[in-house]
Design a protein around this motif. Sequence first.
Motif, PDB file in Angstrom:
ATOM      1  N   VAL A  66       0.836  -1.190   0.000  1.00  0.00           N
ATOM      2  CA  VAL A  66       0.000   0.000   0.000  1.00  0.00           C
ATOM      3  C   VAL A  66       0.879   1.251   0.000  1.00  0.00           C
ATOM      4  N   CYS A  67       2.138   1.095   0.440  1.00  0.00           N
ATOM      5  CA  CYS A  67       3.094   2.204   0.428  1.00  0.00           C
ATOM      6  C   CYS A  67       4.005   2.178  -0.796  1.00  0.00           C
ATOM      7  N   GLY A  68       3.800   1.231  -1.704  1.00  0.00           N
ATOM      8  CA  GLY A  68       4.616   1.143  -2.906  1.00  0.00           C
ATOM      9  C   GLY A  68       6.007   0.612  -2.665  1.00  0.00           C
ATOM     10  N   SER A  69       6.229  -0.050  -1.512  1.00  0.00           N
ATOM     11  CA  SER A  69       7.560  -0.551  -1.151  1.00  0.00           C
ATOM     12  C   SER A  69       7.789  -1.955  -1.703  1.00  0.00           C
ATOM     13  N   CYS A  70       9.053  -2.370  -1.655  1.00  0.00           N
ATOM     14  CA  CYS A  70       9.433  -3.717  -2.089  1.00  0.00           C
ATOM     15  C   CYS A  70       9.294  -4.688  -0.921  1.00  0.00           C
ATOM     16  N   VAL A  71       8.688  -5.830  -1.175  1.00  0.00           N
ATOM     17  CA  VAL A  71       8.595  -6.909  -0.192  1.00  0.00           C
ATOM     18  C   VAL A  71       9.782  -7.841  -0.411  1.00  0.00           C
ATOM     19  N   PHE A  72      10.622  -7.957   0.602  1.00  0.00           N
ATOM     20  CA  PHE A  72      11.774  -8.865   0.535  1.00  0.00           C
ATOM     21  C   PHE A  72      11.453 -10.129   1.330  1.00  0.00           C
ATOM     22  N   VAL A  73      11.844 -11.282   0.788  1.00  0.00           N
ATOM     23  CA  VAL A  73      11.559 -12.562   1.442  1.00  0.00           C
ATOM     24  C   VAL A  73      12.783 -13.466   1.353  1.00  0.00           C
ATOM     25  N   HIS A  74      13.138 -14.055   2.457  1.00  0.00           N
ATOM     26  CA  HIS A  74      14.135 -15.127   2.471  1.00  0.00           C
ATOM     27  C   HIS A  74      13.383 -16.413   2.785  1.00  0.00           C
ATOM     28  N   ASN A  75      13.627 -17.465   2.013  1.00  0.00           N
ATOM     29  CA  ASN A  75      12.851 -18.699   2.212  1.00  0.00           C
ATOM     30  C   ASN A  75      13.043 -19.275   3.618  1.00  0.00           C
ATOM     31  N   MET A  76      14.212 -19.144   4.194  1.00  0.00           N
ATOM     32  CA  MET A  76      14.523 -19.421   5.594  1.00  0.00           C
ATOM     33  C   MET A  76      13.722 -20.586   6.183  1.00  0.00           C
ATOM     34  N   PRO A  77      14.027 -21.818   5.807  1.00  0.00           N
ATOM     35  CA  PRO A  77      13.296 -22.961   6.355  1.00  0.00           C
ATOM     36  C   PRO A  77      13.453 -23.106   7.864  1.00  0.00           C
ATOM     37  N   GLN A  78      14.575 -22.617   8.420  1.00  0.00           N
ATOM     38  CA  GLN A  78      14.781 -22.623   9.863  1.00  0.00           C
ATOM     39  C   GLN A  78      15.360 -21.282  10.285  1.00  0.00           C
ATOM     40  N   PHE A  79      14.981 -20.848  11.491  1.00  0.00           N
ATOM     41  CA  PHE A  79      15.510 -19.582  11.987  1.00  0.00           C
ATOM     42  C   PHE A  79      16.937 -19.771  12.479  1.00  0.00           C
ATOM     43  N   LYS A  80      17.850 -19.027  11.890  1.00  0.00           N
ATOM     44  CA  LYS A  80      19.249 -19.029  12.323  1.00  0.00           C
ATOM     45  C   LYS A  80      19.722 -17.584  12.398  1.00  0.00           C
ATOM     46  N   PRO A  81      20.167 -17.130  13.570  1.00  0.00           N
ATOM     47  CA  PRO A  81      20.604 -15.741  13.708  1.00  0.00           C
ATOM     48  C   PRO A  81      21.675 -15.342  12.705  1.00  0.00           C
ATOM     49  N   GLU A  82      22.594 -16.267  12.414  1.00  0.00           N
ATOM     50  CA  GLU A  82      23.663 -15.931  11.467  1.00  0.00           C
ATOM     51  C   GLU A  82      23.134 -15.705  10.061  1.00  0.00           C
ATOM     52  N   VAL A  83      22.080 -16.440   9.692  1.00  0.00           N
ATOM     53  CA  VAL A  83      21.474 -16.241   8.367  1.00  0.00           C
ATOM     54  C   VAL A  83      20.786 -14.874   8.302  1.00  0.00           C
ATOM     55  N   ILE A  84      20.080 -14.506   9.382  1.00  0.00           N
ATOM     56  CA  ILE A  84      19.438 -13.196   9.445  1.00  0.00           C
ATOM     57  C   ILE A  84      20.487 -12.095   9.306  1.00  0.00           C
ATOM     58  N   ALA A  85      21.547 -12.179  10.099  1.00  0.00           N
ATOM     59  CA  ALA A  85      22.580 -11.143  10.098  1.00  0.00           C
ATOM     60  C   ALA A  85      23.272 -11.039   8.739  1.00  0.00           C
TER      61      ALA A  85
ATOM     62  N   THR B 152      11.505 -12.400  20.264  1.00  0.00           N
ATOM     63  CA  THR B 152      12.374 -13.541  20.540  1.00  0.00           C
ATOM     64  C   THR B 152      13.522 -13.607  19.542  1.00  0.00           C
ATOM     65  N   ALA B 153      13.236 -13.289  18.279  1.00  0.00           N
ATOM     66  CA  ALA B 153      14.284 -13.298  17.253  1.00  0.00           C
ATOM     67  C   ALA B 153      15.310 -12.201  17.520  1.00  0.00           C
ATOM     68  N   PHE B 154      14.843 -11.019  17.919  1.00  0.00           N
ATOM     69  CA  PHE B 154      15.782  -9.950  18.281  1.00  0.00           C
ATOM     70  C   PHE B 154      16.648 -10.397  19.465  1.00  0.00           C
ATOM     71  N   CYS B 155      16.043 -11.107  20.413  1.00  0.00           N
ATOM     72  CA  CYS B 155      16.786 -11.618  21.557  1.00  0.00           C
ATOM     73  C   CYS B 155      17.901 -12.556  21.101  1.00  0.00           C
ATOM     74  N   MET B 156      17.581 -13.456  20.171  1.00  0.00           N
ATOM     75  CA  MET B 156      18.578 -14.393  19.661  1.00  0.00           C
ATOM     76  C   MET B 156      19.667 -13.672  18.866  1.00  0.00           C
ATOM     77  N   LEU B 157      19.275 -12.623  18.164  1.00  0.00           N
ATOM     78  CA  LEU B 157      20.247 -11.858  17.373  1.00  0.00           C
ATOM     79  C   LEU B 157      21.251 -11.138  18.270  1.00  0.00           C
ATOM     80  N   VAL B 158      20.776 -10.531  19.349  1.00  0.00           N
ATOM     81  CA  VAL B 158      21.711  -9.824  20.227  1.00  0.00           C
ATOM     82  C   VAL B 158      22.574 -10.811  21.007  1.00  0.00           C
TER      83      VAL B 158
END
Length: 558
Positions: A265-284, A300-306
Amino acid sequence: FRSAVLSRCFLMIARDDLLSRELFCIEVKSFKVCLHVLMSSDVLQDGRKPANPAFWWVSDEGEEVKWSFEELGSLSRKAANVLCEACALQRGDRAMAVLPRVPEWWLLNVACMRAGIVFIPGTSQLTAKDISYRLQASKAKCIITSDTLAPALESVLPGSQFLRSKLIVGRGSRAGWLNLKELLAVASADHECVKTRSHEPMVVYFTSGTTGFPKMVVQSHSSYGIGFATTGRYWMNLTPSDIMWNTSDTGWAKSAWGSVFAPWVCGSCVFVHNMPQFKPEVIAETLSRYPITTFCTAPTAFCMLVQHDVSSYKFLSLKHCVTGGEALNPEVFAKWKIQTGLDIHEGYGQTETVAICANMKGMKIKPGSLGKAVPPYDVQIVDDHGAVVPAGEEGTIAVRVQPTRPFCLFSQYLDNPEQTAASMRGDFYVTGDRGVMDEEGYVWFVGRADDIINSAGYRIGPFEVESALLQHPAVSEVAVVSSPDPVRGEVVKAFIVLAPAFVSHDPEKLTHELQQHVKKVTAPYKYPRKVEFVQGLPKTATGKIQRKVLRSKEWASI
């Protein structure tokens, strides 16, 4: 526009130059209008081509899919024709999509909106039993899933009396299933968008209940998509030059919030990573590698990232972070600020709403608060009778619905008038969450008013876990409650009274066996991470288990 409210939303968007020159060629009062306009032309009002695609998907293997709004428009028209012709779906029919983060999920979202088909998302973690219940309850006429998930579902599909078609996403073929890729290759790109009426259902989400199986939340065409105009622009800080990455699973309403409606609705790009499992290193690494400007993930994900410590990574494009779904620990907020230099803007809402509270761009952030009420919501803290309580006093977080009901509030719990009525208290819709509002209007989350367990953003109803455990011969009685956890906030704990034949069994082995049993019977994220074997359970005089007593015991030391 026929609706003054929608008109104001669109004018607000237009003032920010978010849509093309065709903005006022309106054909239907819904979010489809925005998509129709964006997809009809990738040229902005000043004639410049936008720098970003509409959709950008990547995988662990380095695959990429990019669609412009124009390409998304063409592909969604083809997909709409597939649904209407090959799958024989009509306006108002329901289609359930149980898919991981694959591009086709986004394509089918738009295709269903075009065709007036009611979209029912489901997480790919659902078991065959979960899906069987959802198919029967929703009366879905079509099931859409991936080639890898289809074999597990086939055992329950013959018993789905309303099911008429099965659509598979992937390269493989399967007997009795239509293949989306093959059908898209020959489908026409000519499709006339159905002019749905404002009250017609657009999407149905299943949300956990305290005393029964999940309820069906209905969001309509006139309200849901447009309801994200304010939060997209002023909470998520989105413009056409931004790239938004929201890590939410496709089965949750949060995916609609941050991966469909608010960005587009804001005309922005939607980015997606298929990410079958959550891994902080993949996010970073992903935040470092791609020009993502806006990032949304669960507390919880932010907690794992920090905990992973992202201070050594360079997030060169990242400028705005948002979170929701559970309470954000102020300590995590502070560590993220130290490691990245960025604030986390917390927001709050439910499957039944859009964001109703948020720390909007430009606001003073009070770490640990949910922020202030987001227009058009009038958010208050009310007592058991629906009266507004004074600042600083605890009560239930509620949204005023009288004399005017907010246009972007859910319409009903489908086929459940009792629960729909129970969600209203006086002039308010009550969220079931306890909170406090301070003198400045900031809302602070205290906890759930009912027995719903919110573990790492996953809402889990105790009834479902208890039902799964009672199917095991070792379990005579069981009560499931939340238990504190330093990473997930809270986790599922089961208090179990064993059947006589299992009393002498090894507790550790039996705990593991019961946990594995729950993972097989229901979605794996619902399994009890803690198990305690007890002689009996606290009950009322009429024999009803008092979960509240057990929950209070678990949280007494916090």
